[in-house]
Design a protein around this motif. Structure first.
Motif, PDB file in Angstrom:
ATOM      1  N   ASN A 117      38.044  66.076  44.949  1.00 20.24           N
ATOM      2  CA  ASN A 117      36.589  66.038  44.839  1.00 20.24           C
ATOM      3  C   ASN A 117      36.060  67.469  44.823  1.00 20.24           C
ATOM      4  N   ARG A 118      35.647  67.949  43.652  1.00 24.98           N
ATOM      5  CA  ARG A 118      35.146  69.321  43.532  1.00 24.98           C
ATOM      6  C   ARG A 118      33.733  69.478  44.087  1.00 24.98           C
ATOM      7  N   LEU A 119      33.065  68.382  44.372  1.00 20.76           N
ATOM      8  CA  LEU A 119      31.705  68.459  44.908  1.00 20.76           C
ATOM      9  C   LEU A 119      31.673  68.250  46.419  1.00 20.76           C
ATOM     10  N   ALA A 120      32.838  68.263  47.062  1.00 21.73           N
ATOM     11  CA  ALA A 120      32.874  68.045  48.510  1.00 21.73           C
ATOM     12  C   ALA A 120      32.170  69.162  49.262  1.00 21.73           C
ATOM     13  N   PRO A 135      30.644  75.769  36.010  1.00 21.33           N
ATOM     14  CA  PRO A 135      31.947  75.394  35.445  1.00 21.33           C
ATOM     15  C   PRO A 135      32.756  76.595  34.983  1.00 21.33           C
ATOM     16  N   LEU A 136      34.057  76.543  35.259  1.00 23.80           N
ATOM     17  CA  LEU A 136      35.038  77.558  34.867  1.00 23.80           C
ATOM     18  C   LEU A 136      34.881  78.873  35.635  1.00 23.80           C
ATOM     19  N   THR A 137      34.104  78.862  36.722  1.00 20.40           N
ATOM     20  CA  THR A 137      33.923  80.077  37.524  1.00 20.40           C
ATOM     21  C   THR A 137      33.999  79.719  39.007  1.00 20.40           C
ATOM     22  N   ASP A 138      33.973  80.752  39.862  1.00 18.26           N
ATOM     23  CA  ASP A 138      33.864  80.576  41.306  1.00 18.26           C
ATOM     24  C   ASP A 138      32.444  80.841  41.793  1.00 18.26           C
ATOM     25  N   VAL A 139      31.476  80.849  40.872  1.00 13.50           N
ATOM     26  CA  VAL A 139      30.088  81.112  41.233  1.00 13.50           C
ATOM     27  C   VAL A 139      29.482  79.853  41.843  1.00 13.50           C
ATOM     28  N   VAL A 140      29.058  79.953  43.107  1.00  8.33           N
ATOM     29  CA  VAL A 140      28.492  78.811  43.820  1.00  8.33           C
ATOM     30  C   VAL A 140      27.005  78.701  43.515  1.00  8.33           C
ATOM     31  N   LEU A 141      26.605  77.519  43.009  1.00  8.96           N
ATOM     32  CA  LEU A 141      25.198  77.273  42.702  1.00  8.96           C
ATOM     33  C   LEU A 141      24.469  76.619  43.869  1.00  8.96           C
ATOM     34  N   ALA A 142      25.186  75.777  44.625  1.00 12.03           N
ATOM     35  CA  ALA A 142      24.559  75.111  45.770  1.00 12.03           C
ATOM     36  C   ALA A 142      25.650  74.651  46.729  1.00 12.03           C
ATOM     37  N   ARG A 143      25.357  74.700  48.024  1.00 10.83           N
ATOM     38  CA  ARG A 143      26.274  74.185  49.030  1.00 10.83           C
ATOM     39  C   ARG A 143      25.969  72.712  49.251  1.00 10.83           C
ATOM     40  N   LEU A 144      27.014  71.887  49.200  1.00 13.52           N
ATOM     41  CA  LEU A 144      26.847  70.445  49.305  1.00 13.52           C
ATOM     42  C   LEU A 144      27.445  69.866  50.580  1.00 13.52           C
ATOM     43  N   GLY A 145      28.339  70.594  51.228  1.00  8.23           N
ATOM     44  CA  GLY A 145      28.990  70.099  52.436  1.00  8.23           C
ATOM     45  C   GLY A 145      29.760  71.216  53.098  1.00  8.23           C
ATOM     46  N   GLU A 146      30.245  70.947  54.297  1.00  9.18           N
ATOM     47  CA  GLU A 146      30.967  71.965  55.051  1.00  9.18           C
ATOM     48  C   GLU A 146      32.436  71.565  55.211  1.00  9.18           C
ATOM     49  N   LEU A 204      37.603  78.058  47.502  1.00 12.49           N
ATOM     50  CA  LEU A 204      37.907  76.638  47.669  1.00 12.49           C
ATOM     51  C   LEU A 204      37.513  75.892  46.396  1.00 12.49           C
ATOM     52  N   ILE A 205      38.423  75.092  45.884  1.00 12.12           N
ATOM     53  CA  ILE A 205      38.156  74.317  44.668  1.00 12.12           C
ATOM     54  C   ILE A 205      37.581  72.953  45.025  1.00 12.12           C
ATOM     55  N   GLY A 206      38.187  72.274  45.990  1.00 11.80           N
ATOM     56  CA  GLY A 206      37.681  70.962  46.378  1.00 11.80           C
ATOM     57  C   GLY A 206      38.554  70.344  47.456  1.00 11.80           C
ATOM     58  N   GLN A 207      38.176  69.156  47.862  1.00 12.29           N
ATOM     59  CA  GLN A 207      38.905  68.427  48.895  1.00 12.29           C
ATOM     60  C   GLN A 207      39.790  67.364  48.253  1.00 12.29           C
ATOM     61  N   ALA A 208      41.073  67.388  48.595  1.00 10.79           N
ATOM     62  CA  ALA A 208      41.997  66.360  48.111  1.00 10.79           C
ATOM     63  C   ALA A 208      41.793  65.103  48.951  1.00 10.79           C
ATOM     64  N   ARG A 209      41.589  63.970  48.295  1.00 12.55           N
ATOM     65  CA  ARG A 209      41.233  62.748  49.002  1.00 12.55           C
ATOM     66  C   ARG A 209      42.376  61.738  49.088  1.00 12.55           C
ATOM     67  N   ARG A 210      43.073  61.493  47.964  1.00 13.90           N
ATOM     68  CA  ARG A 210      44.115  60.473  47.987  1.00 13.90           C
ATOM     69  C   ARG A 210      45.077  60.674  46.826  1.00 13.90           C
ATOM     70  N   VAL A 211      46.218  60.016  46.901  1.00 12.00           N
ATOM     71  CA  VAL A 211      47.220  60.091  45.841  1.00 12.00           C
ATOM     72  C   VAL A 211      46.833  59.132  44.722  1.00 12.00           C
TER      73      VAL A 211
END
Length: 222
Positions: free
Chosen positions: A49-52, A58-69, A194-201
């Protein structure tokens, strides 16, 4: 070219939407190594989940908004601060935490982890072409638990610290503690990497032997 674009514009738009979705919303991550054993196995493909945590350009590490911790215990994908390689590890310590390891035992803010339910196994180290004894434990620390693995007869950083995690950065560890290139080797991970949170297989296959699908791992939550 103009005629080709005109006649295929629907397909082109689909590709663009798919690319934006993968780079900004959700992604999948193949597991090529054993650094997260026994939680993740070589041949697993996990949903990320890249929006965690952040909305990024897109295609950068530029953060536009914080959505979670990010939280302790989260399994995350990130770009290595050392060379940019994409890695997957578990967050062990947050900004401001003091963390250390003494002979494999993890300490967080002065509290030692508890280790229960030992299981003796034999692990194959592909890079060494050898099998080594290993012990798996359930690690309990400040309300979180996970299965971790210690290997015998290999060189590893089994002790470090104490260190305090800087603001805006995270300390990550592999669950396969003696076979993981993590913060003990690459340093702290800044949040923007950080790219995102891994949730499940999503799917899994035994890539080390016969490539047979491991149906029992489909949907396995992390």
């Amino acid at each position: 070219m103009r005629n080709w674009i005109k006649s295929n514009r629907g397909f082109i738009v689909l590709l663009l939407c798919f690319g934006i979705f993968r780079t900004a919303v959700a992604d999948w991550n193949p597991i090529p190594s054993g650094s997260m054993r026994p939680t993740l196995l070589e041949g697993d493909v996990v949903f990320v989940n890249r929006l965690a945590y952040d909305l990024k350009l897109p295609l950068t590490d530029v953060v536009l908004a914080r959505l979670g911790e990010p939280e302790r215990g989260d399994v995350v994908t990130f770009s290595s601060p050392r060379d940019g390689t994409r890695l997957i590890k578990r967050i062990a310590a947050l900004p401001g935490d003091t963390v250390e390891m003494r002979d494999e035992v993890l300490y967080l803010n002065g509290e030692a982890a508890r280790y229960e339910a030992p299981e003796s196994v034999t692990e194959t180290l592909v890079e060494l072409g050898a099998q080594v004894p290993a012990t798996r434990w359930t690690e309990h620390l400040q309300g979180h638990e996970r299965r971790v693995q210690w290997l015998e007869g290999v060189t590893a950083h089994r002790s470090f610290g104490p260190v305090t995690v800087p603001q805006g950065q995270y300390l990550v560890l592999g669950d396969n503690r003696d076979n993981s290139v993590d913060s003990r080797y690459i340093g702290f991970v800044p949040r923007h990497l950080l790219i995102g949170q891994a949730r499940r297989v999503l799917v899994s296959a035994d890539i080390l032997t016969n490539w047979m699908p491991r149906l029992g791992r489909i949907g396995h939550a992390l």
